[in-house]
Scaffold this motif. Structure first.
Motif, PDB file in Angstrom:
ATOM      1  N   GLU A  48       0.735  -1.153   0.072  1.00  0.00           N
ATOM      2  CA  GLU A  48       0.046  -0.043   0.036  1.00  0.00           C
ATOM      3  C   GLU A  48       0.847   1.262  -0.110  1.00  0.00           C
ATOM      4  OE1 GLU A  48      -0.737  -2.519   1.805  1.00  0.00           O
ATOM      5  OE2 GLU A  48      -2.817  -3.145   1.314  1.00  0.00           O
ATOM      6  N   GLN A  53      -2.978   7.179  -0.498  1.00  0.00           N
ATOM      7  CA  GLN A  53      -3.844   6.892   0.456  1.00  0.00           C
ATOM      8  C   GLN A  53      -5.070   8.123   0.305  1.00  0.00           C
ATOM      9  OE1 GLN A  53      -2.572   6.807   4.694  1.00  0.00           O
ATOM     10  NE2 GLN A  53      -4.754   6.249   5.445  1.00  0.00           N
ATOM     11  N   PHE A  62      -6.632   3.084   0.054  1.00  0.00           N
ATOM     12  CA  PHE A  62      -5.419   3.637  -0.717  1.00  0.00           C
ATOM     13  C   PHE A  62      -5.884   2.909  -2.440  1.00  0.00           C
ATOM     14  CE2 PHE A  62      -3.832   2.357   3.403  1.00  0.00           C
ATOM     15  CZ  PHE A  62      -2.784   3.037   3.514  1.00  0.00           C
ATOM     16  N   THR A  84      -7.923  -0.561  -2.420  1.00  0.00           N
ATOM     17  CA  THR A  84      -8.174  -1.218  -1.612  1.00  0.00           C
ATOM     18  C   THR A  84      -8.585  -0.842  -0.089  1.00  0.00           C
ATOM     19  OG1 THR A  84      -6.957  -3.111  -0.242  1.00  0.00           O
ATOM     20  CG2 THR A  84      -5.844  -1.214  -0.810  1.00  0.00           C
TER      21      THR A  84
END
Length: 154
Positions: A48, A53, A62, A84
């Motif tokens: 990630e 973000q 993210f 995600t």
């Protein structure tokens, strides 16, 4: 079918799905979308830190925006989205899935032209807090900004 000017077909269909259910069932539909969020490809799974973000979301979300197909990025470049969010954040995952299913595979021009009010068109204002709705707006804004930066499409 609802008239959705500048709303790509896949996203318009999702907006129509939400419009077709009573307010009391809209949250349930969003949670169904949460279960359909595509898994990350191996290059992002567990990485990630290589994604961006969206801090406006209440849960860790993210995303990565990639272009495919053309040597010189531009309006016709195909956009791939990778998003995600944790399973314990079903609302955030639902928003991510709506955007992923509605935008992934479109051209840069189509994504940049998506109306900003898509989150409100889902009709979730009675089911969710304004803070959560702002999170979805932030996701869409971040995707569009990434596309603009990578392609130069205004």
């Amino acid at each position: 079918m609802t008239q959705n000017h500048a709303v790509p077909a896949a996203l318009a269909e999702i907006v129509d799905d939400f419009a077709g259910v009573p307010d009391a069932e809209k949250l349930e539909l969003l949670l169904e979308f949460a279960d359909e969020l595509p898994a990350l490809p191996e290059r992002y799974d567990g990485h990630e830190a290589e994604m961006e973000q969206v801090v406006e979301c209440q849960s860790p979300l993210f995303l990565a925006v990639e272009l495919e197909g053309e040597d010189e990025p531009g309006p016709e470049s195909v956009v791939r989205l990778f998003i995600t969010a944790p399973p314990e954040a079903p609302t955030t995952r639902g928003f991510a899935s709506v955007l992923s299913q509605g935008l992934d595979g479109l051209t840069a021009r189509q994504i940049v032209d998506v109306p900003e009010d898509i989150p409100s068109r889902l009709g979730l204002a009675k089911a969710l807090t304004p803070l959560r709705l702002r999170g979805m707006s932030a996701m869409l804004g971040r995707i569009k900004r990434n596309v603009r930066e990578q392609t130069g499409v205004a």
